[in-house]
Design a protein around this motif. Structure first.
Motif, PDB file in Angstrom:
ATOM      1  N   MET A   6      -6.433   8.135  17.420  1.00  0.00           N
ATOM      2  CA  MET A   6      -5.502   7.545  16.457  1.00  0.00           C
ATOM      3  C   MET A   6      -4.262   8.413  16.382  1.00  0.00           C
ATOM      4  O   MET A   6      -4.345   9.635  16.551  1.00  0.00           O
ATOM      5  N   SER A   7      -3.146   7.785  16.089  1.00  0.00           N
ATOM      6  CA  SER A   7      -1.906   8.546  15.921  1.00  0.00           C
ATOM      7  C   SER A   7      -1.072   7.922  14.814  1.00  0.00           C
ATOM      8  O   SER A   7      -1.333   6.801  14.370  1.00  0.00           O
ATOM      9  N   ASP A   8      -0.068   8.655  14.383  1.00  0.00           N
ATOM     10  CA  ASP A   8       0.917   8.179  13.402  1.00  0.00           C
ATOM     11  C   ASP A   8       0.283   7.668  12.115  1.00  0.00           C
ATOM     12  O   ASP A   8       0.686   6.643  11.584  1.00  0.00           O
ATOM     13  N   ILE A   9      -0.675   8.407  11.597  1.00  0.00           N
ATOM     14  CA  ILE A   9      -1.296   8.062  10.319  1.00  0.00           C
ATOM     15  C   ILE A   9      -0.313   8.335   9.183  1.00  0.00           C
ATOM     16  O   ILE A   9      -0.303   7.632   8.176  1.00  0.00           O
ATOM     17  N   ARG A  10       0.511   9.346   9.344  1.00  0.00           N
ATOM     18  CA  ARG A  10       1.623   9.682   8.453  1.00  0.00           C
ATOM     19  C   ARG A  10       1.226   9.801   6.987  1.00  0.00           C
ATOM     20  O   ARG A  10       1.904   9.316   6.092  1.00  0.00           O
ATOM     21  N   GLY A  11       0.083  10.440   6.760  1.00  0.00           N
ATOM     22  CA  GLY A  11      -0.340  10.722   5.399  1.00  0.00           C
ATOM     23  C   GLY A  11      -0.994   9.567   4.671  1.00  0.00           C
ATOM     24  O   GLY A  11      -1.310   9.680   3.491  1.00  0.00           O
ATOM     25  N   CYS A  12      -1.209   8.468   5.342  1.00  0.00           N
ATOM     26  CA  CYS A  12      -1.853   7.302   4.708  1.00  0.00           C
ATOM     27  C   CYS A  12      -3.371   7.502   4.717  1.00  0.00           C
ATOM     28  O   CYS A  12      -4.109   6.812   5.429  1.00  0.00           O
ATOM     29  N   TYR A  13      -3.817   8.459   3.923  1.00  0.00           N
ATOM     30  CA  TYR A  13      -5.219   8.867   3.912  1.00  0.00           C
ATOM     31  C   TYR A  13      -6.158   7.708   3.551  1.00  0.00           C
ATOM     32  O   TYR A  13      -7.180   7.502   4.210  1.00  0.00           O
ATOM     33  N   ASP A  14      -5.830   6.951   2.514  1.00  0.00           N
ATOM     34  CA  ASP A  14      -6.704   5.848   2.098  1.00  0.00           C
ATOM     35  C   ASP A  14      -6.857   4.807   3.202  1.00  0.00           C
ATOM     36  O   ASP A  14      -7.964   4.332   3.472  1.00  0.00           O
ATOM     37  N   LYS A  15      -5.762   4.455   3.844  1.00  0.00           N
ATOM     38  CA  LYS A  15      -5.824   3.500   4.966  1.00  0.00           C
ATOM     39  C   LYS A  15      -6.616   4.089   6.130  1.00  0.00           C
ATOM     40  O   LYS A  15      -7.357   3.377   6.813  1.00  0.00           O
ATOM     41  N   PHE A  16      -6.458   5.383   6.362  1.00  0.00           N
ATOM     42  CA  PHE A  16      -7.209   6.060   7.407  1.00  0.00           C
ATOM     43  C   PHE A  16      -8.713   5.979   7.125  1.00  0.00           C
ATOM     44  O   PHE A  16      -9.504   5.658   8.014  1.00  0.00           O
TER      45      PHE A  16
END
Length: 92
Positions: A6-16
């Motif tokens: 996975m890449s470019d999660i950009r701090g979206c922890y809940d979505k991750f």
């Protein structure tokens, strides 16, 4: 055993976390590779960093730094070397 990248999660922890549940990620058996930019200027980045640093609990977790992680490390280094003030503004 499954492999995930996975890449470019950009701090979206809940979505991750939602994504990990969706793919039925098993931290004991599966291998996950985060290919950079898992932090950004959002509150969820703190949780992402904690998740990344918790590798002793999940041995098959690998991370690569993207430019956002390098920006963060650069800012921390400048702060620690007193090149910036408490508001992360460069000192004259």
């Amino acid at each position: 055993m499954s492999y995930y990248a996975m890449s470019d999660i950009r701090g979206c922890y809940d979505k991750f976390m939602e994504m990990l549940n969706l793919i039925k990620y098993n931290p004991i058996d599966d291998i996950i590779i985060l290919v950079g930019n898992y932090v950004d200027d959002v509150p969820g980045s703190v949780d992402m960093i904690k998740w990344v640093l918790n590798q002793d609990q999940e041995p098959f977790r690998y991370t690569l730094c993207g430019y956002k992680e390098y920006e963060l490390m650069d800012s921390i280094n400048k702060y620690l070397s007193h090149e910036v003030d408490d508001n992360m503004k460069y000192k004259n």
